[in-house]
Design a protein around this motif. Structure first.
Motif, short mmCIF file in Angstrom:
data_model
loop_
_atom_site.label_atom_id
_atom_site.label_comp_id
_atom_site.label_asym_id
_atom_site.label_seq_id
_atom_site.Cartn_x
_atom_site.Cartn_y
_atom_site.Cartn_z
N ILE B 106 0.82 -1.21 0.00
CA ILE B 106 0.00 0.00 0.00
C ILE B 106 0.86 1.27 0.00
O ILE B 106 1.84 1.36 0.73
CB ILE B 106 -0.91 0.05 1.26
CG1 ILE B 106 -1.61 -1.29 1.50
CG2 ILE B 106 -1.91 1.21 1.16
CD1 ILE B 106 -2.71 -1.61 0.53
N GLY B 107 0.44 2.21 -0.84
CA GLY B 107 1.00 3.55 -0.75
C GLY B 107 -0.11 4.51 -0.38
O GLY B 107 -1.16 4.51 -1.01
N PHE B 108 0.12 5.29 0.68
CA PHE B 108 -0.93 6.21 1.15
C PHE B 108 -0.65 7.64 0.71
O PHE B 108 0.48 8.11 0.79
CB PHE B 108 -0.95 6.23 2.69
CG PHE B 108 -1.71 5.10 3.30
CD1 PHE B 108 -3.10 5.15 3.39
CD2 PHE B 108 -1.05 3.98 3.80
CE1 PHE B 108 -3.80 4.12 3.97
CE2 PHE B 108 -1.75 2.95 4.38
CZ PHE B 108 -3.13 3.01 4.47
N VAL B 109 -1.72 8.30 0.27
CA VAL B 109 -1.64 9.75 0.05
C VAL B 109 -2.73 10.36 0.92
O VAL B 109 -3.89 9.94 0.85
CB VAL B 109 -1.86 10.11 -1.43
CG1 VAL B 109 -1.81 11.61 -1.61
CG2 VAL B 109 -0.82 9.43 -2.30
N PHE B 110 -2.32 11.31 1.78
CA PHE B 110 -3.29 11.85 2.74
C PHE B 110 -3.71 13.26 2.37
O PHE B 110 -2.93 14.01 1.79
CB PHE B 110 -2.67 11.90 4.14
CG PHE B 110 -2.12 10.59 4.61
CD1 PHE B 110 -2.95 9.65 5.19
CD2 PHE B 110 -0.76 10.30 4.48
CE1 PHE B 110 -2.44 8.44 5.63
CE2 PHE B 110 -0.25 9.11 4.91
CZ PHE B 110 -1.09 8.17 5.49
N GLN B 111 -4.90 13.58 2.81
CA GLN B 111 -5.37 14.95 2.61
C GLN B 111 -4.46 15.93 3.35
O GLN B 111 -4.16 17.01 2.86
CB GLN B 111 -6.81 15.07 3.13
CG GLN B 111 -7.38 16.46 2.95
CD GLN B 111 -8.84 16.53 3.39
OE1 GLN B 111 -9.41 15.54 3.83
NE2 GLN B 111 -9.43 17.69 3.25
#
Ligand SMILES: Nc1ncnc2c1ncn2[C@@H]1O[C@H](COP(=O)(O)OP(=O)(O)OP(=O)(O)O)[C@@H](O)[C@H]1O
Ligand SMILES: [Mg+2]
Lengths: 451, 250
Positions: B106-111
């Motif tokens: 998983i790669g996360f991109v956050f607000q």
């Protein structure tokens, strides 16, 4: 990366870390000071208590003794048996030789003193003693074992060193008063066989000339005595090499039940253990072994009071140390709790990157550990200085030790790893609760709030 | 949008089966116990997402979008149901297995970007490498170049604009080549210009084969996706099958 992370995050939240570090520093300071004192206090108390005398006395075992005494012209106070002065060298060969801090042999006899041939004659208990006598690598003698003795003038030196072949004598204050003698006066002395009394002056041939080099004030028996060097006394009493009693001051381990056991009734193994412990009893036993014809016993009172005082003091110190460390741990946990809380988002992010709880915990623990090391070293230095200052102020004057020497002693390198380990334990114990709670937090909830 | 019929849903799933599902949910629910009772943030969700798909999750606030993304990202585990990602049954995994799985998949991109404030852009990217395996500054620099930030590698997050921070965040999400990119409102905090840049990057990634699951409120962003999953009150509400079919057919 770990080091970079550790270092950068360590440099953050300065106020909280300074707070936590300060708590550790103070705790470690207290412990270092306490431990530092505890290690020097044994020696110092021993020195202090040495004021009250030696802790082992050695005397001749009268029944088995065959001392070759020249002419029995004198009746010694301790009977007819003597030890040999030259045998005292053997004290340096016993197992606990290094614990022997002072040796003071004596030869006692009653002598007659007079200011002059036409003056009043009095009988004085006269003691031959060591003064500034070389022993091993240092010097020892009666003044070292009796630091409370108050002397005016100088200690006696062997008579060939005094001009005109006179003996040098130190008079007890009462004796000096009775004789009406002052420092620098010439006096006559003779053995008790030559009965000269106030009415019929003794023939001059029997009397020796002596010079009063000092006057001693102890408030005790010595005030009624006169002191000579041991060599002079042996010369006067015509008892070469003779010693009637020896006081020994030794660093000993406080007496316990095992110390009081009879070594000859113990199993060989127990006997070895007993023998190799620095009990006063063991040292006395070793002295008996080393010096032929000697009986040696510990002087109980001093020994026991030393033991109890040490026990009480160390108990108190442990209490203070434990309290200081506990307070530090509480302060650390308070500071860490807020510090970790502020970094919840960071922890959540690391979890999202796949960091295990263990790795994050190790990062925080490493940070706490680094803080502990820095604060620990600071506390060690500060505590050592405080210990030195305390030692100097409590004992310094009586023991005659300069602050600078105490300082040098205070930096006990053995203490450093001990206090660093304690600092580490405090830091880890203090931060465990907050680190654990931070790791229990739901990372998704933390990331959602976007702290 | 209208509620899809059961038949339509099954049809869509049958269609997607061919597209090699990377993510598969079967009756997944997530409940939160709160003081005022149990909240069903996600209610019996079942769908699949194929490899290389770009899916937009839409819905009103509180409908369970973030909850869904967190489940897909293995930051959270379902209260009930089966969740399979890249062929592995996530719902049955232990905590440490999930950590490992998350690092790999998983790669996360956050607000809110969630960059570490005391690390440079480059180091923030390297942090993901560090927790995954080994750090490699060259790779990390290349990832930053890919999002157009090669020149800003040594800047701290505070020295970067919101859009630049989000690009660092994307670079960090990509650095370990995860099969799935999860973006929870990636443009929620960005202005139009920066949104365009981020959209461009996502489009490139999609073209390069990444599976992207993106939560968004923005219709423009949602339109970039091949498929929308609409949520309402925790339910997968709308399943525009036609859209999928059309896209897949193209
Ligand atoms: N940790 C939690 N504990 C209790 N309830 C929660 C928790 N997290 C989410 N919820 C509830 O679950 C529901 C769905 O939340 P979620 O964050 O998934 O919504 P969302 O669609 O992402 O909303 P938004 O568009 O505002 O981000 C909400 O009603 C929320 O209150
Ligand atoms: Mg959300």
């Amino acid at each position: 990366m770990f080091l970079r992370l550790l270092w950068e995050s360590f440099a953050r939240q300065r106020r909280r870390k300074i707070l936590a570090g300060l708590a550790i520093l103070l705790g470690v300071t207290a412990v270092t000071a306490m431990l530092g004192l505890a290690t020097t206090i044994g020696d110092r108390i021993h020195q202090e208590l040495a004021v009250y005398g030696a802790n082992i006395v050695v005397y001749p075992k009268a029944d088995t003794l065959d001392v070759k005494v020249g002419e029995q012209s004198l009746k010694p106070a301790t009977g007819n048996a003597y030890l040999h002065e030259k045998d005292l060298e053997k004290l340096r060969g016993i197992f606990w030789a290094n614990n022997i801090t002072g040796v003071s042999p004596e030869l006692r006899a009653s002598l007659l003193f007079a200011r002059g041939l036409d003056q009043r004659t009095i009988s004085v208990d006269t003691v031959g003693l060591w003064f500034q006598h070389p022993f091993g690598s240092g010097i020892t003698g009666a003044p070292q074992l009796h630091p409370s003795w108050h002397l005016q003038g100088a200690w006696p030196t062997p008579h060939p060193q005094v001009k005109d072949g006179q003996y040098a004598v130190v008079l007890g204050s009462t004796v000096a008063k009775r004789l009406g003698a002052a420092i620098g006066d010439d006096i006559l002395l003779g053995d008790s066989h030559v009965t000269f009394d106030s009415t019929s002056p003794t023939p001059a041939i029997a009397a020796d000339h002596a010079k009063v080099v000092g006057i001693l004030n102890t408030g005790a028996a010595e005030d009624n005595e006169a002191l000579l060097t041991l060599a002079d006394m042996q010369d006067l009493a015509e008892l070469p090499d003779a010693v009637s009693r020896v006081e020994v001051s030794a660093k000993t381990r406080p007496e316990d039940a095992f110390a009081r056991r009879d070594p000859d009734a113990l199993s060989p193994k127990d006997r070895d253990v007993w023998y190799c412990r620095p009990y006063a009893n063991s040292i006395a036993y070793q002295i008996r072994e080393a010096i032929p014809g000697a009986a040696a016993e510990q002087v109980r009172q001093v020994e026991q009071s030393e033991g109890t005082i040490l026990e009480r003091i160390s108990g108190l110190m442990w209490l203070i140390s434990a309290a200081a460390l506990l307070a530090a741990a509480v302060a650390v946990s308070a500071a860490m709790a807020t510090a970790v809380l502020e970094r919840r988002a960071e922890i959540g992010l690391m979890r999202s990157l796949g960091a295990s709880k263990g790795r994050i915990a190790s990062l925080f623990y490493a940070e706490a550990g680094l803080l502990a090391m820095i604060a620990g070293v600071g506390g060690y230095v500060l505590g050592s200085v405080i210990a030195a200052a305390l030692t100097a102020s409590i004992f310094g004057q009586a023991a005659g030790v300069a602050l600078s020497t105490t300082m040098l002693h205070a930096f006990n390198p053995v203490l450093l790893p001990v206090v660093l380990a304690l600092a580490l334990i405090v830091a880890v114990a203090g931060s465990t609760a907050s680190i654990r709670s931070a790791l229990r937090m739901d990372p998704s909830a933390v990331l959602r709030t976007g702290a | 949008m209208k509620m899809v019929s059961e038949a339509q849903r099954q049809h869509a799933e049958a269609m997607l089966e061919h597209a090699m599902p990377v993510i598969q949910l079967v009756g997944v629910s997530r409940e939160y116990a709160s003081r005022s009772g149990v909240v069903r943030a996600l209610d019996d969700a079942s769908f699949t997402i194929g490899a290389g798909e770009w899916v937009a999750i839409t819905g009103p606030s509180g409908s369970g979008k973030s909850t869904l993304v967190n489940l897909l990202g293995c930051l959270d585990t379902p209260t009930s149901g089966k969740l399979t990602i890249d062929g592995e049954e996530v719902h049955a995994m232990s905590g440490s297995e999930l950590d490992r799985f998350r690092a790999d998949k998983i790669g996360f991109v956050f607000q809110q970007f969630h960059l570490i404030p005391y690390l440079s852009a480059l180091e923030n990217v390297m942090l993901a490498q560090y927790f995954h395996s080994m750090t490699n500054a060259d790779d990390a620099r290349r990832a930053l170049e890919r999002v157009g930030l090669g020149a800003r590698a040594d800047h701290l997050p505070s020295e970067l604009s919101g859009g630049e921070q989000q690009r660092v965040c994307i670079a960090r999400a990509l650095i370990n080549d995860p099969p799935i990119l999860l973006a929870d409102e990636p443009t929620g905090n960005l202005d139009a210009a920066n949104q365009k840049i981020v959209a461009g990057i996502l489009r490139e990634l999609h073209a390069a084969g990444s599976t992207i699951v993106m939560v968004t409120h923005d219709p423009e962003m949602a339109a970039l996706a091949q498929r929308k999953i609409a949520l309402s009150h925790g339910k997968v509400f709308c399943h525009p099958v036609q859209h999928v079919v059309v896209k897949l057919a193209q």
